[in-house]
Design an enzyme around this catalytic site. Structure first.
Site, short mmCIF file in Angstrom:
data_model
loop_
_atom_site.label_atom_id
_atom_site.label_comp_id
_atom_site.label_asym_id
_atom_site.label_seq_id
_atom_site.Cartn_x
_atom_site.Cartn_y
_atom_site.Cartn_z
N SER A 154 -25.49 44.73 5.42
CA SER A 154 -25.31 45.92 6.26
C SER A 154 -26.43 46.91 6.01
CB SER A 154 -23.95 46.57 5.96
OG SER A 154 -23.68 47.62 6.85
N ASN A 165 -18.45 45.59 -5.12
CA ASN A 165 -18.72 46.93 -4.64
C ASN A 165 -18.10 48.02 -5.50
OD1 ASN A 165 -16.37 45.61 -3.36
ND2 ASN A 165 -15.96 47.65 -2.54
N THR A 191 -25.26 44.04 24.22
CA THR A 191 -26.63 44.56 24.24
C THR A 191 -27.10 44.89 22.83
OG1 THR A 191 -26.28 45.48 26.44
CG2 THR A 191 -28.13 46.36 25.18
N GLY A 200 -21.44 44.82 8.01
CA GLY A 200 -20.94 43.81 7.08
C GLY A 200 -19.56 43.30 7.41
N CYS A 216 -13.55 52.16 1.83
CA CYS A 216 -12.64 51.61 2.84
C CYS A 216 -11.17 51.77 2.45
CB CYS A 216 -12.95 50.13 3.08
SG CYS A 216 -14.62 49.86 3.69
#
Length: 394
Positions: A200, A152, A238, A72, A326
């Site tokens: 996410s 959140n 990748t 995210g 976070c």
């Protein structure tokens, strides 16, 4: 209770066994690079495309409009920074809210240092963005509105459709951070006029390290990560095939179980909220009473420190948080709680409990009883609470 009670699903969720099972072959057997041309590798490209299709269908989006990222935070950065770069000829003004995740707020702060103008819109006491203020903030140079789908920390769901209509009527792009909402709520990007959406994997029982950004067809956003032609030349690197496959499986299950999960989580959430508010004095529920995520309960307890509450809950095998993972360890009170008008001393006493369909009523009862015991103990050691009680008894 010896069993660990996990109530921090807003921080991360456990990966479903079916998701792990779907991923495993892509670590050891089907390990080819999907960008290679031989059949062994192109089988993996097909697996990536199948996951992309599952996610697009869940959003009502076109399949090519889903771009895989590392999560995210990258998706938020990509949407905001590259909108500024792509549409700088039109203007340099962004609108967001004061309660966004730091992936959005810190990106905006970074851009302000590079000449971008940002308006931070207030929210009401329930955490709902003030639409009148949003409308007034629009300028001829406004190129982007970025408002999260659901918060959140306090769980409030924003009036996304109305915001999308405002953006569309004014020719402004609309991005929403849906990291908490995707998999928890029904989302249709066309009905809601969403131009970009971030999500996410690890928030909906998928793996960590994988996310996506939905970019509506026709937007001029360029590559955010340079170095290769992957993701149709828009995101080099990748492809994380196991992560993408796992994300797709997690979304498939989330869609199939959405209605039943919502029903159970809301029942557990409301039971928990009712007991806490009725049995513990001097506590408030943060966030909108009904327009909130099914699994979110956020409280503020007066006369205690939230960190002490968390430590003592952990000693009772209860995993909880005071807000965003976070910002864990920060001494500053939550910017979200300050934005809804809580004073510092009350904001410091916050507790976020985010549950899942695996939780039970028995667990909720145990958690409430332990919160009651701990809050009473912490208040008994608080001079502020002692003074408050004395003043009430005069």
């Amino acid at each position: 209770m010896e069993k660990k009670i996990y109530l921090d699903n807003a921080a991360t969720t456990k990966t479903r066994p079916a998701v792990v099972e779907a991923m495993l072959p892509y670590f050891t057997e089907n390990f080819g690079n999907p960008s290679s041309v031989y059949e062994f590798a192109t089988q993996n490209k097909k697996a990536v495309d199948e996951a992309r299709e599952i996610i697009a269908k869940a959003l009502g989006a076109e399949i090519p409009d889903i771009y895989f990222t590392a999560g995210g935070t990258e998706s938020d950065n990509w949407a905001i920074k590259e909108t500024v770069e792509a549409y700088k000829a039109k203007g340099n003004h962004i609108i967001t809210s004061k309660i966004e995740h730091h992936a959005v707020l810190h990106t905006c702060e970074y851009l302000e240092k590079h000449g971008v103008e940002v308006s931070y819109i207030d929210v009401d006491e329930n955490g709902v963005i003030k639409l009148d203020e949003l409308k007034k903030a629009i300028r001829p140079t406004t190129i982007l509105i970025s408002v999260m789908f659901a918060n959140n920390e306090i769980g409030t769901v924003q009036p996304i459709k109305e915001i999308g209509e405002i953006a569309k009527a004014n020719g402004i792009l609309f991005h929403t951070d849906a990291v908490q909402a995707f998999g928890q709520l029904e989302i249709d990007v066309n009905d809601l006029n969403i131009d970009m959406l971030s999500a996410s994997g690890h928030k909906l029982n998928g793996p960590k390290g994988i996310g996506f950004l939905y970019i509506r067809k026709g937007l001029k956003l360029r590559s955010f990560v340079h170095g290769g032609g992957q993701e149709r030349h828009r995101r080099a690197g990748t492809e994380n095939v196991p992560g993408i496959v796992g994300f797709g499986k997690a979304v498939e299950i989330a869609v199939e179980t959405l209605e039943a999960r919502q029903k159970k989580e809301i029942e557990l959430r409301d039971y928990l909220i009712k007991r806490v508010l009725s049995e513990i004095p001097y506590v408030r529920l943060n966030g909108h009473k009904t327009k909130r995520l099914p699994n979110n309960a956020n409280f503020s307890f007066q006369f205690i420190e939230g960190e002490s509450l968390l430590i003592m809950l952990d000693m009772q095998n209860i995993c909880a948080s005071s807000g965003s993972a976070c910002t864990s360890g920060s001494l500053d009170p939550s910017h979200v709680l300050l934005a809804i008008g809580l004073p510092h001393e009350i904001a410091h006493g916050s507790l976020r409990l985010t549950l899942c369909e695996d939780n039970t009523i028995e667990e909720m009862d145990y958690v409430v009883e332990k919160i009651k015991e701990i809050v009473e103990k912490l208040r008994s050691m608080s001079p502020l609470y002692e003074d408050f009680v004395k003043s009430c008894n005069k």
